[in-house]
Design a protein around this motif. Structure first.
Motif, PDB file in Angstrom:
ATOM      1  N   GLY A 167      44.139  26.526  35.672  1.00 20.54           N
ATOM      2  CA  GLY A 167      45.492  26.681  36.012  1.00 20.54           C
ATOM      3  C   GLY A 167      46.213  27.814  36.521  1.00 20.54           C
ATOM      4  N   SER A 168      45.421  28.967  36.104  1.00 16.97           N
ATOM      5  CA  SER A 168      45.770  30.178  36.603  1.00 16.97           C
ATOM      6  C   SER A 168      45.492  30.392  38.153  1.00 16.97           C
ATOM      7  CB  SER A 168      45.245  31.401  35.668  1.00 16.97           C
ATOM      8  OG  SER A 168      43.920  31.309  35.812  1.00 16.97           O
ATOM      9  N   LEU A 169      44.282  29.724  38.294  1.00 18.58           N
ATOM     10  CA  LEU A 169      43.985  29.696  39.922  1.00 18.58           C
ATOM     11  C   LEU A 169      45.041  28.985  40.679  1.00 18.58           C
ATOM     12  CD1 LEU A 169      42.102  30.271  42.266  1.00 18.58           C
ATOM     13  CD2 LEU A 169      41.004  27.974  41.755  1.00 18.58           C
ATOM     14  N   LEU A 215      48.944  41.056  43.970  1.00 18.78           N
ATOM     15  CA  LEU A 215      48.306  41.691  42.798  1.00 18.78           C
ATOM     16  C   LEU A 215      48.241  40.534  41.556  1.00 18.78           C
ATOM     17  CD1 LEU A 215      50.130  45.140  42.703  1.00 18.78           C
ATOM     18  CD2 LEU A 215      47.829  44.413  43.133  1.00 18.78           C
ATOM     19  N   VAL A 216      48.828  39.412  41.668  1.00 19.81           N
ATOM     20  CA  VAL A 216      48.934  38.395  40.799  1.00 19.81           C
ATOM     21  C   VAL A 216      47.329  37.960  40.578  1.00 19.81           C
ATOM     22  CG1 VAL A 216      49.102  36.329  42.442  1.00 19.81           C
ATOM     23  CG2 VAL A 216      50.183  36.379  40.008  1.00 19.81           C
ATOM     24  N   TRP A 217      46.519  38.077  41.577  1.00 23.30           N
ATOM     25  CA  TRP A 217      45.139  37.731  41.320  1.00 23.30           C
ATOM     26  C   TRP A 217      44.368  38.371  40.390  1.00 23.30           C
ATOM     27  CZ3 TRP A 217      43.703  33.081  43.322  1.00 23.30           C
ATOM     28  CH2 TRP A 217      44.303  32.585  44.095  1.00 23.30           C
ATOM     29  N   TRP A 218      44.902  39.357  40.104  1.00 24.53           N
ATOM     30  CA  TRP A 218      44.225  39.986  38.764  1.00 24.53           C
ATOM     31  C   TRP A 218      44.494  39.233  37.460  1.00 24.53           C
ATOM     32  CZ3 TRP A 218      40.856  43.722  39.272  1.00 24.53           C
ATOM     33  CH2 TRP A 218      40.908  44.668  40.385  1.00 24.53           C
ATOM     34  N   LEU A 219      45.379  38.388  37.381  1.00 27.58           N
ATOM     35  CA  LEU A 219      45.508  37.513  36.495  1.00 27.58           C
ATOM     36  C   LEU A 219      44.830  36.535  36.246  1.00 27.58           C
ATOM     37  CD1 LEU A 219      49.437  37.095  36.196  1.00 27.58           C
ATOM     38  CD2 LEU A 219      48.179  38.736  34.750  1.00 27.58           C
ATOM     39  N   TRP A 220      44.109  36.142  37.400  1.00 31.48           N
ATOM     40  CA  TRP A 220      43.249  34.912  37.552  1.00 31.48           C
ATOM     41  C   TRP A 220      41.890  35.706  37.024  1.00 31.48           C
ATOM     42  CZ3 TRP A 220      39.017  34.182  40.930  1.00 31.48           C
ATOM     43  CH2 TRP A 220      38.425  32.981  40.688  1.00 31.48           C
ATOM     44  N   LEU A 221      41.636  36.797  37.555  1.00 31.84           N
ATOM     45  CA  LEU A 221      40.292  37.254  37.148  1.00 31.84           C
ATOM     46  C   LEU A 221      40.233  37.698  35.852  1.00 31.84           C
ATOM     47  CD1 LEU A 221      39.744  39.922  39.874  1.00 31.84           C
ATOM     48  CD2 LEU A 221      38.645  38.038  39.492  1.00 31.84           C
ATOM     49  N   LEU A 222      41.232  37.732  34.988  1.00 34.28           N
ATOM     50  CA  LEU A 222      41.342  37.959  33.599  1.00 34.28           C
ATOM     51  C   LEU A 222      41.070  36.513  32.833  1.00 34.28           C
ATOM     52  CD1 LEU A 222      44.183  40.113  32.466  1.00 34.28           C
ATOM     53  CD2 LEU A 222      42.003  40.922  32.317  1.00 34.28           C
ATOM     54  N   SER A 223      41.708  35.513  33.478  1.00 32.15           N
ATOM     55  CA  SER A 223      41.377  34.427  32.989  1.00 32.15           C
ATOM     56  C   SER A 223      39.961  33.612  33.062  1.00 32.15           C
ATOM     57  CB  SER A 223      42.286  33.159  33.297  1.00 32.15           C
ATOM     58  OG  SER A 223      42.164  32.757  34.696  1.00 32.15           O
ATOM     59  N   LEU A 224      39.448  34.187  34.172  1.00 30.29           N
ATOM     60  CA  LEU A 224      38.045  33.770  34.623  1.00 30.29           C
ATOM     61  C   LEU A 224      37.111  34.665  33.761  1.00 30.29           C
ATOM     62  CD1 LEU A 224      36.377  32.390  36.802  1.00 30.29           C
ATOM     63  CD2 LEU A 224      36.269  34.329  38.165  1.00 30.29           C
ATOM     64  N   GLY A 225      37.389  35.855  33.468  1.00 30.82           N
ATOM     65  CA  GLY A 225      36.487  36.674  32.540  1.00 30.82           C
ATOM     66  C   GLY A 225      36.523  35.875  31.107  1.00 30.82           C
ATOM     67  N   HIS A 226      37.753  35.404  30.751  1.00 37.95           N
ATOM     68  CA  HIS A 226      37.830  34.656  29.542  1.00 37.95           C
ATOM     69  C   HIS A 226      37.017  33.428  29.433  1.00 37.95           C
ATOM     70  CE1 HIS A 226      39.725  31.820  26.550  1.00 37.95           C
ATOM     71  NE2 HIS A 226      39.978  32.834  25.686  1.00 37.95           N
TER      72      HIS A 226
END
Length: 172
Positions: A47-49, A63-74
């Motif tokens: 969903g975040s992707l 810069l919004v892609w940093w949010l996707w990296l956070l959800s991927l890290g989760h």
């Protein structure tokens, strides 16, 4: 170890499990939780992707892609946790081992287990998992429920036979 053995929930060679067994104790049942436990984290990553792709495409804000990296890290964190969480039944105890940094080992002696209940939600029936609820003699219980148990009917019969000493007399 091939992919099938990694995803298959039974684990017969894990050093993670052996750390929690007493010297005279042998494993009867050792299983990982069902991979369905990863669905919320995986759907959050997908969903975040999609959300990040839409925001980036329409606004140009990269810069919004940093949010996707956070959800991927989760998601990666959840997969790591899933890989070392186990449900164990030995000749003497029932245990649930979980946690990455803070290891939690919930245990109930087999002699104190008075009842075991299998609960299955509609999604659990579709995906093939269930929840065990253990009733023990006494007020305080360190191990009350184990969620996302794979092939629950088979494990329910195996755990019941270990707990209550019943032997399956079916001709199969």
């Amino acid at each position: 170890m091939n992919l099938q053995e990694m995803i298959v929930y039974r684990d017969s060679r894990s050093r993670v499990i052996d750390k929690y067994l007493m010297s005279y104790e042998g494993r009867v049942i050792a299983v990982r939780k069902h991979p369905a436990v990863l669905l919320p984290a995986a759907s959050g990553a997908v969903g975040s992707l999609l959300a990040c792709a839409a925001v980036s495409a329409f606004t140009g804000f990269w810069l919004v892609w940093w949010l996707w990296l956070l959800s991927l890290g989760h998601l990666v964190w959840r997969v790591l946790g899933w890989s070392i969480d186990f449900f164990l039944v030995t000749e003497h105890r029932v245990m649930a081992v979980s946690g990455i940094f803070n290891r939690n080992v919930g245990m109930a002696p087999l002699s104190k287990v008075t009842d075991i209940t299998l609960e299955r939600t509609p999604l659990g029936r579709i995906l093939g998992y269930g929840d065990f609820v253990l009733e023990t003699a006494g007020q305080w219980q360190a191990l009350k429920a184990v969620g996302y148990v794979p092939y629950p009917e088979q494990l329910y019969l195996e755990v019941s036979s270990v707990i209550f000493g019943a032997v399956d007399g079916s001709p199969d």
